[in-house]
Write a protein that holds these residues in place. Structure first.
Motif, PDB file in Angstrom:
ATOM      1  N   ALA A   1    -132.207  27.200  26.208  1.00 12.27           N
ATOM      2  CA  ALA A   1    -132.268  27.265  27.677  1.00 12.27           C
ATOM      3  C   ALA A   1    -132.710  28.653  28.127  1.00 12.27           C
ATOM      4  O   ALA A   1    -133.561  28.782  29.023  1.00 12.27           O
ATOM      5  CB  ALA A   1    -130.907  26.905  28.276  1.00 12.27           C
ATOM      6  N   ALA A   2    -132.164  29.697  27.516  1.00 10.72           N
ATOM      7  CA  ALA A   2    -132.548  31.069  27.875  1.00 10.72           C
ATOM      8  C   ALA A   2    -134.017  31.308  27.550  1.00 10.72           C
ATOM      9  O   ALA A   2    -134.747  31.936  28.336  1.00 10.72           O
ATOM     10  CB  ALA A   2    -131.667  32.077  27.136  1.00 10.72           C
TER      11      ALA A   2
ATOM     12  N   ASN B   1    -133.058  24.936  15.119  1.00 12.21           N
ATOM     13  CA  ASN B   1    -132.037  25.892  14.688  1.00 12.21           C
ATOM     14  C   ASN B   1    -131.564  26.802  15.822  1.00 12.21           C
ATOM     15  O   ASN B   1    -130.780  27.720  15.591  1.00 12.21           O
ATOM     16  CB  ASN B   1    -132.538  26.718  13.504  1.00 12.21           C
ATOM     17  CG  ASN B   1    -133.733  27.601  13.836  1.00 12.21           C
ATOM     18  OD1 ASN B   1    -134.253  27.588  14.950  1.00 12.21           O
ATOM     19  ND2 ASN B   1    -134.184  28.361  12.859  1.00 12.21           N
ATOM     20  N   MET B   2    -132.026  26.544  17.028  1.00  6.68           N
ATOM     21  CA  MET B   2    -131.545  27.300  18.183  1.00  6.68           C
ATOM     22  C   MET B   2    -130.433  26.495  18.862  1.00  6.68           C
ATOM     23  O   MET B   2    -130.495  25.267  18.902  1.00  6.68           O
ATOM     24  CB  MET B   2    -132.693  27.551  19.175  1.00  6.68           C
ATOM     25  CG  MET B   2    -133.800  28.425  18.606  1.00  6.68           C
ATOM     26  SD  MET B   2    -135.281  28.478  19.664  1.00  6.68           S
ATOM     27  CE  MET B   2    -134.686  29.456  21.050  1.00  6.68           C
ATOM     28  N   THR B   3    -129.448  27.190  19.396  1.00  7.30           N
ATOM     29  CA  THR B   3    -128.407  26.503  20.153  1.00  7.30           C
ATOM     30  C   THR B   3    -128.972  26.087  21.504  1.00  7.30           C
ATOM     31  O   THR B   3    -130.032  26.570  21.925  1.00  7.30           O
ATOM     32  CB  THR B   3    -127.193  27.421  20.390  1.00  7.30           C
ATOM     33  OG1 THR B   3    -127.610  28.502  21.232  1.00  7.30           O
ATOM     34  CG2 THR B   3    -126.631  27.957  19.075  1.00  7.30           C
ATOM     35  N   SER B   4    -128.257  25.233  22.195  1.00 10.10           N
ATOM     36  CA  SER B   4    -128.732  24.826  23.519  1.00 10.10           C
ATOM     37  C   SER B   4    -128.786  26.030  24.461  1.00 10.10           C
ATOM     38  O   SER B   4    -129.706  26.148  25.273  1.00 10.10           O
ATOM     39  CB  SER B   4    -127.866  23.702  24.102  1.00 10.10           C
ATOM     40  OG  SER B   4    -126.523  24.082  24.168  1.00 10.10           O
TER      41      SER B   4
ATOM     42  N   HIS C   1    -137.026  25.708  17.576  1.00 10.75           N
ATOM     43  CA  HIS C   1    -137.018  26.253  16.217  1.00 10.75           C
ATOM     44  C   HIS C   1    -137.494  27.696  16.231  1.00 10.75           C
ATOM     45  O   HIS C   1    -138.634  27.968  16.611  1.00 10.75           O
ATOM     46  CB  HIS C   1    -137.933  25.430  15.296  1.00 10.75           C
ATOM     47  CG  HIS C   1    -137.968  25.971  13.905  1.00 10.75           C
ATOM     48  ND1 HIS C   1    -136.971  25.708  12.994  1.00 10.75           N
ATOM     49  CD2 HIS C   1    -138.837  26.805  13.282  1.00 10.75           C
ATOM     50  CE1 HIS C   1    -137.251  26.332  11.861  1.00 10.75           C
ATOM     51  NE2 HIS C   1    -138.375  27.014  12.014  1.00 10.75           N
ATOM     52  N   ASP C   2    -136.629  28.619  15.814  1.00 10.83           N
ATOM     53  CA  ASP C   2    -137.009  30.021  15.715  1.00 10.83           C
ATOM     54  C   ASP C   2    -137.183  30.378  14.246  1.00 10.83           C
ATOM     55  O   ASP C   2    -136.221  30.447  13.491  1.00 10.83           O
ATOM     56  CB  ASP C   2    -135.941  30.920  16.343  1.00 10.83           C
ATOM     57  CG  ASP C   2    -136.352  32.390  16.353  1.00 10.83           C
ATOM     58  OD1 ASP C   2    -137.381  32.743  15.745  1.00 10.83           O
ATOM     59  OD2 ASP C   2    -135.627  33.189  16.974  1.00 10.83           O
TER      60      ASP C   2
END
Length: 114
Positions: free
Chosen positions: A26-27, A19-22, A109-110
């Motif tokens: 990356a961050a 559910n995290m964007t790329s 996944h957060d």
């Protein structure tokens, strides 16, 4: 991969649990590997699995390799086993919750994200 329907289902499951964007992943990978003095190069930050998840997020379904499919299955299985997907977003109240959250975030996944 046995057929297109199975790949479609895996693709959907992967994008449901990741559910995290790329950019967010990356961050996170860079922040996890940074210390007080240095920060790793973006393409060298994070675990090999975290880097692979990031690479998959930047691909089209038609460009997946067998190795991508293996990692996608591993990520779906791990996140499904460790996260409470039905009751997210959740709260982090103990150090173990924080460790589990960080481990899952390395896979994209957060648990605090709705």
């Amino acid at each position: 991969m046995s057929d297109a329907l199975e790949l479609d289902a895996l693709w959907e499951d992967f994008h449901r649990v990741v559910n995290m964007t790329s950019a967010e992943l990356a961050a996170w990978l860079r922040m996890r590997d940074a210390d007080e003095e240095t920060e790793p190069l973006p393409e060298e930050a994070g675990s090999p699995t975290g880097q692979h998840v990031l690479a998959i997020l930047q691909k089209r379904r038609t460009d997946l390799t067998d190795d991508d499919v293996r990692v996608m299955r591993k990520v779906v299985d791990t996140v499904t086993a460790e996260a409470d997907l039905e009751n997210e977003p959740e709260t982090v109240t103990t150090p173990e919750d924080t460790r589990r959250r960080h481990r899952l975030m390395t896979l994209g996944h957060d648990p605090l994200k709705p």
